[in-house]
Design an enzyme around this catalytic site. Structure first.
Site, PDB file in Angstrom:
ATOM      1  N   GLY A   1       0.789  -1.219   0.000  1.00 53.60           N
ATOM      2  CA  GLY A   1       0.000   0.000   0.000  1.00 53.60           C
ATOM      3  C   GLY A   1       0.821   1.268   0.000  1.00 53.60           C
ATOM      4  O   GLY A   1       0.273   2.366   0.131  1.00 53.60           O
TER       5      GLY A   1
ATOM      6  N   GLU B   1       5.318  -5.699   1.214  1.00 51.51           N
ATOM      7  CA  GLU B   1       4.966  -5.978  -0.181  1.00 51.51           C
ATOM      8  C   GLU B   1       5.016  -4.664  -0.962  1.00 51.51           C
ATOM      9  O   GLU B   1       4.007  -3.961  -1.086  1.00 51.51           O
ATOM     10  CB  GLU B   1       3.579  -6.614  -0.240  1.00 51.51           C
ATOM     11  N   PRO B   2       6.187  -4.292  -1.485  1.00 52.15           N
ATOM     12  CA  PRO B   2       6.354  -2.956  -2.071  1.00 52.15           C
ATOM     13  C   PRO B   2       5.689  -2.762  -3.424  1.00 52.15           C
ATOM     14  O   PRO B   2       5.548  -1.625  -3.866  1.00 52.15           O
ATOM     15  CB  PRO B   2       7.879  -2.827  -2.184  1.00 52.15           C
ATOM     16  N   GLY B   3       5.298  -3.870  -4.088  1.00 51.87           N
ATOM     17  CA  GLY B   3       4.557  -3.862  -5.343  1.00 51.87           C
ATOM     18  C   GLY B   3       4.479  -2.578  -6.130  1.00 51.87           C
ATOM     19  O   GLY B   3       5.362  -2.234  -6.907  1.00 51.87           O
TER      20      GLY B   3
ATOM     21  N   ARG C   1      -8.276   1.924 -14.402  1.00 52.97           N
ATOM     22  CA  ARG C   1      -8.325   2.603 -13.112  1.00 52.97           C
ATOM     23  C   ARG C   1      -9.029   3.964 -13.148  1.00 52.97           C
ATOM     24  O   ARG C   1      -9.785   4.291 -12.218  1.00 52.97           O
ATOM     25  CB  ARG C   1      -6.925   2.742 -12.525  1.00 52.97           C
TER      26      ARG C   1
ATOM     27  N   TYR D   1     -11.963   3.566 -10.690  1.00 57.70           N
ATOM     28  CA  TYR D   1     -11.649   4.130  -9.379  1.00 57.70           C
ATOM     29  C   TYR D   1     -11.557   5.653  -9.371  1.00 57.70           C
ATOM     30  O   TYR D   1     -11.219   6.239  -8.344  1.00 57.70           O
ATOM     31  CB  TYR D   1     -10.299   3.591  -8.879  1.00 57.70           C
TER      32      TYR D   1
ATOM     33  N   CYS E   1     -15.652   3.677 -26.874  1.00 56.07           N
ATOM     34  CA  CYS E   1     -17.078   3.923 -27.127  1.00 56.07           C
ATOM     35  C   CYS E   1     -17.896   3.896 -25.844  1.00 56.07           C
ATOM     36  O   CYS E   1     -18.972   3.318 -25.774  1.00 56.07           O
ATOM     37  CB  CYS E   1     -17.618   2.898 -28.132  1.00 56.07           C
ATOM     38  N   GLU E   2     -17.357   4.524 -24.791  1.00 56.51           N
ATOM     39  CA  GLU E   2     -18.048   4.653 -23.517  1.00 56.51           C
ATOM     40  C   GLU E   2     -17.869   6.073 -23.006  1.00 56.51           C
ATOM     41  O   GLU E   2     -16.763   6.627 -23.073  1.00 56.51           O
ATOM     42  CB  GLU E   2     -17.464   3.684 -22.480  1.00 56.51           C
TER      43      GLU E   2
ATOM     44  N   TYR F   1      -1.078  -2.101 -11.921  1.00 59.02           N
ATOM     45  CA  TYR F   1      -2.515  -2.234 -12.197  1.00 59.02           C
ATOM     46  C   TYR F   1      -2.891  -1.675 -13.570  1.00 59.02           C
ATOM     47  O   TYR F   1      -3.988  -1.161 -13.752  1.00 59.02           O
ATOM     48  CB  TYR F   1      -3.345  -1.576 -11.092  1.00 59.02           C
TER      49      TYR F   1
END
Length: 233
Positions: free
Chosen positions: A48, A90-92, A130, A134, A161-162, A190
């Site tokens: 996180g 978990e540095p992801g 994202r 989000y 097309c959205e 992500y």
């Protein structure tokens, strides 16, 4: 069981949440130790750790996170008479996020007088969900001249097309034209991992670059790839 783990959220810019999580985990370990004699070999406080997506983001140095977590774990285990376990994180996103960029080719443009200007690109929510999912914020620059003087503020829209296919709501850019390459920053986390074939579109290629060298690591999907699992009936 090797140890105990927690995850408190994403895109975090303060250490106190991790300190509180570490304290709670050690309280749990102390209880288990007293009741069943369990001693953890690993304490994992999860991930996180926030990164900079826009100028409004102000992440702290990774060393500050690590220092605060290690000190808290050592103090809490010592105070409760526990052996200090290996401390995992978990540095992801904090590693891969800033390392990745999405490259888009500028296509058409639409100027709505008195409201805003739209610049469309040849990607969008299929390769970066994202912003639509989000309301995540990103920044972009022109590949040919990232530091060119700003000429306008536009909304960067995708091709899917959205109405919700908006990559960046308000982006200050130099004057752009069809064919220019737009670089969307900090998309390494992500992005491709959440990409899809939305509206039957192929996914883009992935290229690794280092020290002036480039290597294709995932080839661009083709329309043949899209229909490869279709059956003849």
């Amino acid at each position: 069981m090797l140890g105990i783990h927690a995850h408190i959220g994403s895109q975090i810019f303060e250490v106190n949440g991790f300190q509180m999580a570490a304290k709670k985990l050690i309280e749990t370990l102390a209880d288990w130790n007293q009741r069943i004699g369990y001693e953890a070999k690993v304490l994992n406080v999860g991930g996180g750790f926030g990164i900079r997506y826009t100028e409004d983001d102000d992440p702290i140095a990774p060393e500050e996170f690590v220092d605060a977590i290690v000190k808290t774990v050592k103090q809490e285990t010592s105070s409760k008479g526990l052996i200090t376990p290996a401390i995992w994180i978990e540095p992801g996103r904090s590693i891969v996020g800033p390392a990745g960029y999405n490259l888009y080719t500028v296509g058409s443009r639409k100027d709505v007088e008195g409201i805003r200007s739209y610049v469309t690109v040849d990607g969008g929510m299929g390769d970066n969900i994202r912003p639509a999912l989000y309301q995540a914020d990103y920044e972009a620059v022109l590949a040919s001249n990232p530091t060119a003087p700003i000429a306008e503020t536009v909304r960067v829209a995708g091709k899917y097309c959205e109405s919700g296919d908006i990559l960046i709501k308000e982006q200050a850019l130099p004057a752009s034209k069809p064919g220019d390459v737009l670089v969307m920053l900090a998309t390494g986390a992500y992005g491709y991992s959440m990409a899809s074939n939305y509206n039957r579109n192929p996914r883009p290629a992935v290229v690794f670059c280092e020290n002036g060298e480039a290597k294709l690591v995932i080839s661009r999907e083709t329309y043949d790839d899209l229909i490869s699992h279709d059956l003849t009936i």
